[in-house]
Design an enzyme around this catalytic site. Structure first.
Site, short mmCIF file in Angstrom:
data_model
loop_
_atom_site.label_atom_id
_atom_site.label_comp_id
_atom_site.label_asym_id
_atom_site.label_seq_id
_atom_site.Cartn_x
_atom_site.Cartn_y
_atom_site.Cartn_z
CG HIS A 139 33.55 35.37 43.80
ND1 HIS A 139 34.60 35.65 44.64
CD2 HIS A 139 34.10 34.94 42.63
CE1 HIS A 139 35.74 35.39 44.03
NE2 HIS A 139 35.46 34.96 42.80
CE LYS A 160 35.86 37.50 40.14
NZ LYS A 160 36.44 36.20 39.74
CG ASP A 178 37.46 37.36 47.11
OD1 ASP A 178 37.28 36.67 46.11
OD2 ASP A 178 37.56 36.90 48.26
NE ARG A 244 30.09 40.30 15.66
CZ ARG A 244 30.72 40.00 14.52
NH1 ARG A 244 30.44 38.85 13.90
NH2 ARG A 244 31.59 40.82 14.01
#
Length: 309
Positions: A139, A160, A178, A244
């Site tokens: 997916h 998305k 999808d 980070r």
């Protein structure tokens, strides 16, 4: 086990069927490898991979031409008695009447191509490797961003498709929305493509189904793409520690192949399209030998040493 029909190979490679009287509707190819039956024509049949597509080139052809008919019949009876998807003669070579007779007797299709043997072998192996590769569906959304295949994953409704739509508007290309079919074509390469049903369509909540190819043009879509980078979207959490600096790559695994993966937290105001573009370009830089995090680390270390002096 994955397989494709012999007829599909004939259509794709534009082969000529020299034995149309043989029914090939049920003949399947299940191996991406091929075989040149040089040793078998010489009489050595041990470890003969008859289930592979057989390729006959100029060397095998001229060797058979020099054989006596009795010997040729004995060898061909033994060769064509094995179950095989077919023989392809390259360079427009045509099998002699003896080969044709015995092939028809055993129901083995004979095919023909004008391509050189090495070129045809390379082309057919590449194509079969893709079509017969191990496959899974995941997916997500797959987009070609600056030539990098970016697979965007995350929970349903997280954004998305919206991120993909913005990337398309910025000139990048949609591969699939999808559902992503992922094929392992080698130990290093994963190829993603769309199922035929959903190809070129994208679902935007609140709007519905959008035909990207019709709306944005053919330059906005792509048939398939190597997967270079995974961006996993997740809800922002103040209790979660996020990377980070990017000193160490994180990976996710599909079909045994590792792919670089970035976990991107979602919160209002973040431009996902720009983040995806930056991640793709940064990944490309790393492949070319430049790592911004390592460069910053070197500068910091150089600054500390300079301070010590």
């Amino acid at each position: 086990m994955a397989s494709i029909s012999l007829q599909r190979l004939i259509d794709k490679m534009k082969l000529t069927n020299l034995t149309p009287e043989i029914d090939i509707s049920n003949i399947k190819i299940s191996q991406p490898d091929i075989n040149r039956p040089a040793l078998q024509i010489a009489g050595y049949f041990e470890n003969y991979e008859s289930t592979r597509l057989q390729i006959v080139g100029f060397v095998e052809y001229t060797y058979m031409e020099g054989m006596e008919e009795k010997q040729k019949r004995e060898i061909l009876e033994q060769l064509l008695d094995h179950p095989t998807p077919g023989f392809v003669f390259c360079r427009d070579l045509v099998p002699d009447p003896v080969f044709m007779e015995i092939a028809k007797k055993h129901g083995v299709p004979l095919l023909n191509t004008s391509k050189a043997t090495s070129a045809f072998m390379a082309e057919v192996i590449r194509w079969l490797n893709v079509k017969l590769a191990p496959c899974i569906t995941v997916h997500g959304v797959l987009v070609d961003v600056f030539g990098e295949g970016v697979l965007i994953t995350g929970e349903s409704g997280i954004g998305k498709s919206e991120a993909a739509l913005e990337l398309i508007k910025r000139g990048h290309r949609l591969v699939t929305d999808d559902v992503v079919e992922i094929r392992k074509v080698s130990e290093d390469t994963l190829i993603g493509k769309a199922p035929e049903i959903t190809k070129h369509f994208i679902e935007i909540r609140g709007i519905g189904i959008v035909d990207v190819k019709t709306l944005f043009g053919v330059s906005s879509v792509k048939e398939d793409q190597e997967i270079d980078l995974v961006i996993q979207l997740s809800e922002w959490s103040k209790d979660q520690d996020y990377d980070r600096f990017g000193m160490e790559e994180q990976y996710t695994e599909y079909l045994g192949n590792k792919v670089v993966c970035h976990n991107i937290p979602i919160r209002p105001g973040r431009n996902l399209a720009v983040i995806c573009e930056s991640a793709a370009v940064n990944h490309r830089q790393k492949k070319m030998g430049y790592n911004a995090a390592e460069e910053l680390y070197k500068r910091v270390q150089a600054g500390l040493h300079a301070g010590d002096k």
